[in-house]
Design a protein around this motif. Structure first.
Motif, mmCIF file in Angstrom:
data_model
loop_
_atom_site.group_PDB
_atom_site.id
_atom_site.type_symbol
_atom_site.label_atom_id
_atom_site.label_comp_id
_atom_site.label_asym_id
_atom_site.label_seq_id
_atom_site.Cartn_x
_atom_site.Cartn_y
_atom_site.Cartn_z
ATOM 1 N N GLU A 121 0.829 -1.201 0.000
ATOM 2 C CA GLU A 121 0.000 0.000 0.000
ATOM 3 C C GLU A 121 0.865 1.253 0.000
ATOM 4 O O GLU A 121 0.554 2.245 -0.670
ATOM 5 C CB GLU A 121 -0.939 -0.002 1.214
ATOM 6 N N GLY A 122 1.977 1.213 0.742
ATOM 7 C CA GLY A 122 2.894 2.349 0.768
ATOM 8 C C GLY A 122 3.568 2.560 -0.568
ATOM 9 O O GLY A 122 3.750 3.696 -1.020
ATOM 10 N N GLN A 123 3.929 1.473 -1.230
ATOM 11 C CA GLN A 123 4.545 1.576 -2.551
ATOM 12 C C GLN A 123 3.570 2.170 -3.558
ATOM 13 O O GLN A 123 3.943 3.013 -4.381
ATOM 14 C CB GLN A 123 5.008 0.196 -3.001
ATOM 15 N N ALA A 124 2.313 1.732 -3.494
ATOM 16 C CA ALA A 124 1.297 2.263 -4.404
ATOM 17 C C ALA A 124 1.075 3.750 -4.148
ATOM 18 O O ALA A 124 0.872 4.540 -5.081
ATOM 19 C CB ALA A 124 -0.009 1.495 -4.242
ATOM 20 N N TYR A 125 1.117 4.150 -2.882
ATOM 21 C CA TYR A 125 0.951 5.568 -2.531
ATOM 22 C C TYR A 125 2.064 6.397 -3.169
ATOM 23 O O TYR A 125 1.805 7.453 -3.757
ATOM 24 C CB TYR A 125 0.977 5.724 -1.013
ATOM 25 N N VAL A 163 3.600 3.511 -14.095
ATOM 26 C CA VAL A 163 2.456 3.513 -13.189
ATOM 27 C C VAL A 163 1.258 2.895 -13.888
ATOM 28 O O VAL A 163 0.896 3.298 -14.979
ATOM 29 C CB VAL A 163 2.100 4.954 -12.767
ATOM 30 N N ARG A 164 0.623 1.878 -13.276
ATOM 31 C CA ARG A 164 -0.418 1.107 -13.944
ATOM 32 C C ARG A 164 -1.824 1.505 -13.519
ATOM 33 O O ARG A 164 -2.783 1.282 -14.246
ATOM 34 C CB ARG A 164 -0.247 -0.384 -13.632
ATOM 35 N N ARG A 216 -1.624 -8.133 -8.938
ATOM 36 C CA ARG A 216 -1.001 -7.317 -7.894
ATOM 37 C C ARG A 216 0.232 -6.646 -8.489
ATOM 38 O O ARG A 216 0.867 -7.183 -9.395
ATOM 39 C CB ARG A 216 -0.616 -8.203 -6.713
ATOM 40 N N ALA A 217 0.572 -5.464 -8.000
ATOM 41 C CA ALA A 217 1.611 -4.646 -8.631
ATOM 42 C C ALA A 217 2.921 -5.397 -8.833
ATOM 43 O O ALA A 217 3.542 -5.313 -9.905
ATOM 44 C CB ALA A 217 1.852 -3.390 -7.790
ATOM 45 N N ASP A 218 3.389 -6.145 -7.838
ATOM 46 C CA ASP A 218 4.671 -6.832 -7.992
ATOM 47 C C ASP A 218 4.575 -7.965 -9.006
ATOM 48 O O ASP A 218 5.506 -8.192 -9.789
ATOM 49 C CB ASP A 218 5.191 -7.341 -6.648
ATOM 50 N N ILE A 219 3.435 -8.657 -9.034
ATOM 51 C CA ILE A 219 3.240 -9.727 -10.013
ATOM 52 C C ILE A 219 3.184 -9.145 -11.420
ATOM 53 O O ILE A 219 3.730 -9.708 -12.367
ATOM 54 C CB ILE A 219 1.957 -10.521 -9.703
ATOM 55 N N HIS A 220 2.536 -7.988 -11.554
ATOM 56 C CA HIS A 220 2.460 -7.305 -12.854
ATOM 57 C C HIS A 220 3.861 -7.008 -13.385
ATOM 58 O O HIS A 220 4.188 -7.260 -14.551
ATOM 59 C CB HIS A 220 1.660 -6.012 -12.693
#
Length: 286
Positions: A121-125, A163-164, A216-220
């Protein structure tokens, strides 16, 4: 995959410019940065000034490496380096350190210099502070004609990862189709779920739900880097360099599919992604 906040001294405001031109960053103590890690640069007295993605792990410097242009290169005692790909120098919002720390789980002051942000969540922020991609996508109602695949080898995936979450209606269509659940991990945290193209993005026609996966962002990121893929039995395959990591637990598991068969991922697109992964072809022939 993790994220880092690196603090630049206000005495060297152009060091971020050097990093973008040279494609690397040097540090005094070793920082355990690895490929695909997001690195955000914070300047004392200014705030966020840049976002890059690491393209190498941290390695020890020697005389064979290109010289740096840091103003304090002679006195900085730089011993370690990682290469990077700049993502943005234009944050759309500039939070104070206290606000950013609260949103990312950072518990140390900026003077720490090198701070890891582990929570997704922090990384996405942090990525969100640099804005979204242009909204160029469209909705995909039931009954739309089948996706017409394009050529996809992803030879330059490292340069294409950005950014996705700004993929607008394409992301929304995948969220609806996949019931707000990552197709690989089962994560239901919307803040870190992203719209992944199977075939490389070539325009509006590729933004069909059958050319996408909700990941999920890391899997992407790992999917785009061809370190994870999907086989023709719709099972998750993990690259040999990840088998003995936390991602290895996904090896061989079935892909989570939309309940609507017309929204299932395009088999030809998945095949092209599989074929673009050299390690997958080798493992198949063994």
């Amino acid at each position: 995959m993790t994220a880092w906040v690196l603090v630049i001294s206000k005495d060297y405001p152009d060091h971020w410019d050097f990093a973008q031109k040279d494609g690397f960053w040097d540090t005094r103590p070793r920082t355990k940065i690895e490929p695909t890690d997001d690195v955000f640069f914070w300047m004392a007295g200014t705030g966020l000034i840049g976002w890059a993605r690491a393209t190498s792990e941290t390695f020890e410097l020697n005389s064979s490496h290109p010289p740096a242009h840091w103003h304090d290169v002679a006195t900085g005692e730089y011993r370690w380096r990682f290469t990077l790909e700049p993502q943005s120098s234009a944050p759309v919002r500039q939070p104070r350190w206290k606000e950013m720390a609260a949103a990312t789980g950072i518990t140390v002051p900026a003077s720490n210099g090198r701070i890891e942000v582990k929570e997704l969540e922090g990384q996405a922020y942090l990525r969100g502070l640099f804005g979204n991609e242009p909204v160029i996508d469209q909705t995909f109602p039931d009954g739309l004609t089948a996706y017409a695949p394009g050529d996809d080898l992803r030879k330059r995936a490292q340069r294409d990862i950005a950014v996705r979450q700004g993929q607008g209606q394409f992301r929304n269509s995948l969220i609806n189709s996949y019931d707000s659940t990552c197709a690989v991990t089962g994560s239901t945290v919307l803040a870190v779920l992203e719209a992944a193209h199977i075939d490389r993005y070539y325009g509006m026609h590729t933004n069909h739900v059958t050319n996408g996966l909700l990941l999920r962002a890391d899997i992407h990121t790992l999917f785009d880097l061809q370190r994870m893929t999907i086989d023709q039995d719709l099972r998750i395959r993990v690259g040999p360099d990840l088998i003995h990591t936390e991602y290895g637990s996904h090896e061989g598991k079935p892909l989570r599919l939309p309940s609507n068969p017309s929204h299932h991922p395009d088999r030809d697109a998945l095949r092209r992604h599989w074929e673009s992964c050299d390690w997958a072809n080798i493992s198949q022939n063994q």
